[in-house]
Design an enzyme around this catalytic site. Structure first.
Site, PDB file in Angstrom:
ATOM      1  N   SER A 148       0.942  -0.961  -0.038  1.00 29.00           N
ATOM      2  CA  SER A 148       0.011  -0.069   0.086  1.00 29.00           C
ATOM      3  C   SER A 148       0.708   1.302  -0.037  1.00 29.00           C
ATOM      4  CB  SER A 148      -0.843  -0.108   1.075  1.00 29.00           C
ATOM      5  OG  SER A 148      -1.380   1.266   1.359  1.00 29.00           O
ATOM      6  N   TYR A 161      -1.671  -1.056  10.384  1.00 36.87           N
ATOM      7  CA  TYR A 161      -1.849  -1.660   8.951  1.00 36.87           C
ATOM      8  C   TYR A 161      -0.769  -0.991   8.100  1.00 36.87           C
ATOM      9  CZ  TYR A 161      -3.640  -1.470   4.364  1.00 36.87           C
ATOM     10  OH  TYR A 161      -3.862  -1.508   2.994  1.00 36.87           O
TER      11      TYR A 161
END
Ligand code: NAP
Length: 256
Positions: A148, A161
């Site tokens: 990401s 995360y």
């Protein structure tokens, strides 16, 4: 996939597994690889979702196998690889796409069970699925890990995360060395894509506009944008690229 988009056939005769691929980015990648000629194996936790994804891909003329696989379940991971090899006799591409983001708590306030889940699904499962797949990955094979853009700068609301996604950048480098020269290992770091996973972040129009404005291209990403990048890295067009991360974020600030 846009009907007007011209795509090649770079995966004719190849077999590709994409984890967490019954919707969103994973589905988009499976669809792209399939449209380019791959036999694709789609999977996720729920049989119903697997069945629906298989039907959608078949309707597009794609050769597809669906297998239920919760990536943190060892038996289901092994079954995913076994069923693939039983059906197609080989394995050329693995895309590790599954992730969880179960909490918006600050890191130091996260329950230990939540920390464990984040590491388990986002990092450990990627390693274990590749451990199962490795014996079948021959010369010219390829792995793509989905990280990401948050890997580069952890946002406050999804900090832990993001840290697990940072770990995937290192994992990409480490596995690229370990699996060379037969298997290339690369990574895609998506910017914001309005999937189910990300829906809560754009609940209101101003949040959406803020995210769009951070990109130089003034829009959110699409699953097709991510699929095109993953397909490039998995294909022989990227034959001299390994250990790299491709940011697909429309110019949203990430790294130099
Ligand atoms: P999504 O649209 O919510 O899709 C998630 C898919 O994963 C579904 O098919 C779901 O099906 C499956 N799944 C969920 N948990 C699973 C598990 N434990 N094991 C196996 N399958 C599982 O998500 P997405 O936005 O496409 O995200 C895909 C990847 O892109 C993730 O790694 C995410 O971190 C990354 N990413 C997304 C964005 C974004 O803006 N969307 C940005 C950067 C990175 P079932 O419910 O049937 O399991």
């Amino acid at each position: 996939m846009e009907k007007t988009m011209k795509i090649g056939k770079r995966f004719e005769g190849k077999v590709a597994i994409v984890t967490a691929s019954t919707q969103g980015i994973g589905f988009g990648i499976a669809e792209r690889l399939g449209l380019e000629g791959a036999s694709v194996v789609v999977s996720s936790r729920k049989q119903k979702n697997v069945d629906e994804a298989v039907e959608k891909l078949k309707a597009r003329g794609i050769e597809v196998l669906g297998v239920v696989c919760h990536v943190s379940n060892a038996e289901q991971r092994k079954n995913l690889i076994d069923k693939t090899v039983q059906r197609y006799g080989k394995l050329d591409v693995v895309v590790s796409n599954a992730a969880a983001n179960p909490s918006i708590d600050p890191i130091l306030q996260m329950k230990e069970s939540v920390l464990d889940k984040l590491w388990e699904i986002n990092v450990k499962s990627s390693i274990l699925i590749l451990k199962d797949a490795a014996p079948y990955l021959r010369k010219g094979s390829s792995v793509v890990i989905i990280s990401s853009i948050t890997a580069y700068q952890p946002p406050i609301s999804m900090a832990m995360y993001a840290v697990t996604k940072t770990a995937l950048l290192g994992l990409t480098k480490a596995l690229a060395a370990e699996m060379a020269p037969d298997t290339r290992v690369n990574c895609v770091a998506p910017g914001f894509v309005p999937t189910y996973f990300a829906a809560s972040l754009i609940e209101n129009e101003s949040a959406k506009q803020e995210i769009e404005a951070r990109s130089l291209l003034n829009r959110l990403g699409t699953t097709q944008d991510m699929a095109a990048a993953a397909a490039f890295l998995a294909s022989d067009d990227a034959a001299y690229i390994t250990g790299e991360t491709l940011v697909v974020g429309g110019g949203t600030p990430s790294r130099l």
